[in-house]
Design a protein around this motif. Structure first.
Motif, PDB file in Angstrom:
ATOM      1  N   VAL A  89       0.870  -1.172   0.000  1.00 29.27           N
ATOM      2  CA  VAL A  89       0.000   0.000   0.000  1.00 29.27           C
ATOM      3  C   VAL A  89       0.907   1.221   0.000  1.00 29.27           C
ATOM      4  N   GLY A  90       0.544   2.224  -0.777  1.00 26.38           N
ATOM      5  CA  GLY A  90       1.367   3.426  -0.859  1.00 26.38           C
ATOM      6  C   GLY A  90       1.521   4.089   0.500  1.00 26.38           C
ATOM      7  N   LYS A  91       2.759   4.483   0.817  1.00 26.52           N
ATOM      8  CA  LYS A  91       3.023   5.072   2.129  1.00 26.52           C
ATOM      9  C   LYS A  91       2.265   6.385   2.307  1.00 26.52           C
ATOM     10  N   MET A  92       2.207   7.136   1.209  1.00 29.90           N
ATOM     11  CA  MET A  92       1.502   8.423   1.221  1.00 29.90           C
ATOM     12  C   MET A  92       0.038   8.215   1.598  1.00 29.90           C
ATOM     13  N   LYS A  93      -0.563   7.159   1.013  1.00 27.99           N
ATOM     14  CA  LYS A  93      -1.975   6.885   1.274  1.00 27.99           C
ATOM     15  C   LYS A  93      -2.200   6.568   2.747  1.00 27.99           C
ATOM     16  N   VAL A  94      -1.276   5.748   3.305  1.00 30.38           N
ATOM     17  CA  VAL A  94      -1.414   5.386   4.719  1.00 30.38           C
ATOM     18  C   VAL A  94      -1.333   6.621   5.605  1.00 30.38           C
ATOM     19  N   VAL A  95      -0.327   7.482   5.307  1.00 30.77           N
ATOM     20  CA  VAL A  95      -0.143   8.685   6.139  1.00 30.77           C
ATOM     21  C   VAL A  95      -1.357   9.594   6.045  1.00 30.77           C
ATOM     22  N   LEU A  96      -1.832   9.806   4.809  1.00 35.81           N
ATOM     23  CA  LEU A  96      -2.971  10.714   4.626  1.00 35.81           C
ATOM     24  C   LEU A  96      -4.231  10.156   5.287  1.00 35.81           C
ATOM     25  N   CYS A  97      -4.445   8.834   5.139  1.00 33.56           N
ATOM     26  CA  CYS A  97      -5.635   8.220   5.737  1.00 33.56           C
ATOM     27  C   CYS A  97      -5.569   8.299   7.256  1.00 33.56           C
ATOM     28  N   SER A  98      -4.366   8.073   7.832  1.00 30.44           N
ATOM     29  CA  SER A  98      -4.241   8.136   9.285  1.00 30.44           C
ATOM     30  C   SER A  98      -4.514   9.544   9.784  1.00 30.44           C
ATOM     31  N   LEU A  99      -3.972  10.546   9.047  1.00 29.54           N
ATOM     32  CA  LEU A  99      -4.205  11.938   9.451  1.00 29.54           C
ATOM     33  C   LEU A  99      -5.687  12.288   9.386  1.00 29.54           C
ATOM     34  N   SER A 100      -6.359  11.849   8.303  1.00 28.59           N
ATOM     35  CA  SER A 100      -7.791  12.129   8.213  1.00 28.59           C
ATOM     36  C   SER A 100      -8.544  11.404   9.311  1.00 28.59           C
ATOM     37  N   GLY A 101      -8.053  10.188   9.666  1.00 26.46           N
ATOM     38  CA  GLY A 101      -8.685   9.445  10.752  1.00 26.46           C
ATOM     39  C   GLY A 101      -8.573  10.202  12.061  1.00 26.46           C
ATOM     40  N   VAL A 102      -7.377  10.746  12.338  1.00 23.02           N
ATOM     41  CA  VAL A 102      -7.191  11.526  13.575  1.00 23.02           C
ATOM     42  C   VAL A 102      -8.112  12.741  13.577  1.00 23.02           C
ATOM     43  N   ALA A 103      -8.204  13.410  12.417  1.00 24.07           N
ATOM     44  CA  ALA A 103      -9.074  14.594  12.334  1.00 24.07           C
ATOM     45  C   ALA A 103     -10.531  14.215  12.569  1.00 24.07           C
ATOM     46  N   PHE A 104     -10.939  13.091  12.001  1.00 17.22           N
ATOM     47  CA  PHE A 104     -12.310  12.596  12.167  1.00 17.22           C
ATOM     48  C   PHE A 104     -12.593  12.296  13.642  1.00 17.22           C
ATOM     49  N   PHE A 105     -11.578  11.681  14.294  1.00 19.19           N
ATOM     50  CA  PHE A 105     -11.746  11.370  15.719  1.00 19.19           C
ATOM     51  C   PHE A 105     -11.876  12.645  16.543  1.00 19.19           C
ATOM     52  N   VAL A 106     -11.063  13.660  16.195  1.00 20.80           N
ATOM     53  CA  VAL A 106     -11.133  14.923  16.943  1.00 20.80           C
ATOM     54  C   VAL A 106     -12.519  15.544  16.792  1.00 20.80           C
ATOM     55  N   VAL A 107     -13.080  15.478  15.587  1.00 22.00           N
ATOM     56  CA  VAL A 107     -14.427  16.031  15.372  1.00 22.00           C
ATOM     57  C   VAL A 107     -15.456  15.283  16.215  1.00 22.00           C
ATOM     58  N   LEU A 108     -15.361  13.936  16.197  1.00 20.31           N
ATOM     59  CA  LEU A 108     -16.336  13.131  16.956  1.00 20.31           C
ATOM     60  C   LEU A 108     -16.209  13.386  18.454  1.00 20.31           C
ATOM     61  N   ALA A 109     -14.939  13.398  18.954  1.00 24.07           N
ATOM     62  CA  ALA A 109     -14.727  13.605  20.391  1.00 24.07           C
ATOM     63  C   ALA A 109     -15.144  15.007  20.801  1.00 24.07           C
ATOM     64  N   GLY A 110     -14.864  15.988  19.926  1.00 25.56           N
ATOM     65  CA  GLY A 110     -15.296  17.354  20.210  1.00 25.56           C
ATOM     66  C   GLY A 110     -16.810  17.446  20.286  1.00 25.56           C
ATOM     67  N   GLY A 111     -17.472  16.762  19.367  1.00 26.45           N
ATOM     68  CA  GLY A 111     -18.935  16.726  19.407  1.00 26.45           C
ATOM     69  C   GLY A 111     -19.441  16.142  20.696  1.00 26.45           C
ATOM     70  N   TYR A 112     -18.768  15.091  21.170  1.00 30.39           N
ATOM     71  CA  TYR A 112     -19.189  14.473  22.435  1.00 30.39           C
ATOM     72  C   TYR A 112     -18.994  15.439  23.599  1.00 30.39           C
ATOM     73  N   PHE A 113     -17.783  16.033  23.702  1.00 31.56           N
ATOM     74  CA  PHE A 113     -17.500  16.849  24.878  1.00 31.56           C
ATOM     75  C   PHE A 113     -18.276  18.162  24.874  1.00 31.56           C
ATOM     76  N   TYR A 114     -18.395  18.804  23.708  1.00 29.28           N
ATOM     77  CA  TYR A 114     -19.002  20.132  23.718  1.00 29.28           C
ATOM     78  C   TYR A 114     -20.508  20.089  23.558  1.00 29.28           C
ATOM     79  N   GLU A 115     -21.036  19.060  22.916  1.00 28.46           N
ATOM     80  CA  GLU A 115     -22.483  19.023  22.749  1.00 28.46           C
ATOM     81  C   GLU A 115     -23.168  18.197  23.831  1.00 28.46           C
ATOM     82  N   ILE A 116     -22.581  17.049  24.184  1.00 26.58           N
ATOM     83  CA  ILE A 116     -23.291  16.153  25.106  1.00 26.58           C
ATOM     84  C   ILE A 116     -22.881  16.411  26.550  1.00 26.58           C
ATOM     85  N   ARG A 117     -21.557  16.492  26.801  1.00 23.87           N
ATOM     86  CA  ARG A 117     -21.111  16.700  28.175  1.00 23.87           C
ATOM     87  C   ARG A 117     -21.414  18.102  28.683  1.00 23.87           C
ATOM     88  N   GLN A 118     -21.110  19.111  27.865  1.00 25.07           N
ATOM     89  CA  GLN A 118     -21.299  20.486  28.324  1.00 25.07           C
ATOM     90  C   GLN A 118     -22.764  20.841  28.495  1.00 25.07           C
TER      91      GLN A 118
END
Lengths: 179, 102
Positions: A89-118
């Motif tokens: 698998v292309g290394k570039m693809k892995v890096v880009l997918c992992s970065l997008s995954g981290v960004a996606f996780f940050v969005v989901l976790a932010g939604g949890y903390f700021y919308e549900i917890r707060q």
């Protein structure tokens, strides 16, 4: 009073996370399947540590015991030699997918903390007290009253998938004779 | 600093969900893609059961059972599809399935 996370729960959670990461980074599908089995089994342990005994039992019996074993069984049916060399698998693809995954996780976790917890959708003290929603008695009462129609439809879904598997798995006699 | 169990569980479930999504994109093997679908559903299950516990509402646990059921049906159909594909073409590499490319 708010109790801290107990150590068993923490360890099991970290183990679930580790085996989930190993599922997607393992070199061969056989190793992936075994780590999937470990991940689903340990999720059962996570449910036990939450006090969800019925859900944990279902997790181990159906998820780890049937679905994950189905994967391992299927790997035995297919020719393992074709899986020995992993397609690079292309290394570039892995890096880009992992970065997008981290960004996606940050969005989901932010939604949890700021919308549900707060917004105070629930009281955090309830977590250690209430076991009511996790008893088999209450689950089955809800399942057979509020979700009665969905339960029946789910039965038909299983029936349809069984028929589909039989049709897909059937070899045509004419094709075999021709080849 | 105290990490509470509900935060830990929800973040764990979301992490497993994201791992499943990333794995689904980067792996080329069809079987591993199906395993990643199982991971996605498993992450959702953890969040559902945690919310069921904190809200004291058994609906979450009932929905957990429905998700397990859908996962079972999906795994059975997906695996038999890949067996047929393997019989037909001798490979289940997703990048080599190009019949539908226009």
């Amino acid at each position: 009073m708010i109790e801290a996370l107990n150590i068993f729960h923490l360890l099991v959670g970290v183990a679930v996370l580790f085996s989930s990461v190993m599922v997607i980074t393992a070199p061969t599908p056989v190793v992936s399947a075994l780590f999937l089995l470990a991940s689903l089994f340990l999720t059962g342990a996570l449910y036990f540590s939450m006090g969800a005994y019925f859900v944990g039992a279902v997790q181990i019996l159906i998820y780890a015991g049937a679905i994950a074993v189905l994967f391992v069984f299927l790997l035995m049916l297919l020719d393992l030699k074709s899986f020995r060399f992993q397609v690079p698998v292309g290394k570039m693809k892995v890096v880009l997918c992992s970065l997008s995954g981290v960004a996606f996780f940050v969005v989901l976790a932010g939604g949890y903390f700021y919308e549900i917890r707060q917004q105070g959708q629930f009281l955090i003290e309830d977590f250690n007290m209430s076991q009511v929603s996790l008893l088999a008695e209450n689950i089955s009462t809800v399942l057979l009253s509020k979700y009665m129609v969905a339960f029946q439809v789910a039965g038909f879904l299983i029936l349809a998938s069984v028929l589909g598997v039989v049709v897909l798995g059937k070899t045509d006699k004419k094709d075999e004779a021709n080849s | 600093m105290n990490i509470h169990a509900i935060d830990f569980n929800v973040l764990l479930g979301l992490m497993i969900f994201v791992i499943g999504v990333v794995g689904f994109i980067i792996r080329k093997n069809g079987l591993v893609a199906l395993m990643c679908l199982e991971l996605i559903l498993n992450g959702i299950n953890i969040v559902l059961v945690s919310f069921a516990k904190i809200h004291g509402d058994a609906s979450g646990s009932a929905l957990y059972l429905f998700i397990v059921l859908v996962a079972a049906a999906e795994a059975a159909i997906g695996l038999s599809l890949f067996v047929s594909l393997y019989r037909l073409k001798g490979t289940i590499n997703l990048d080599e399935q190009t019949e539908l490319r226009g």
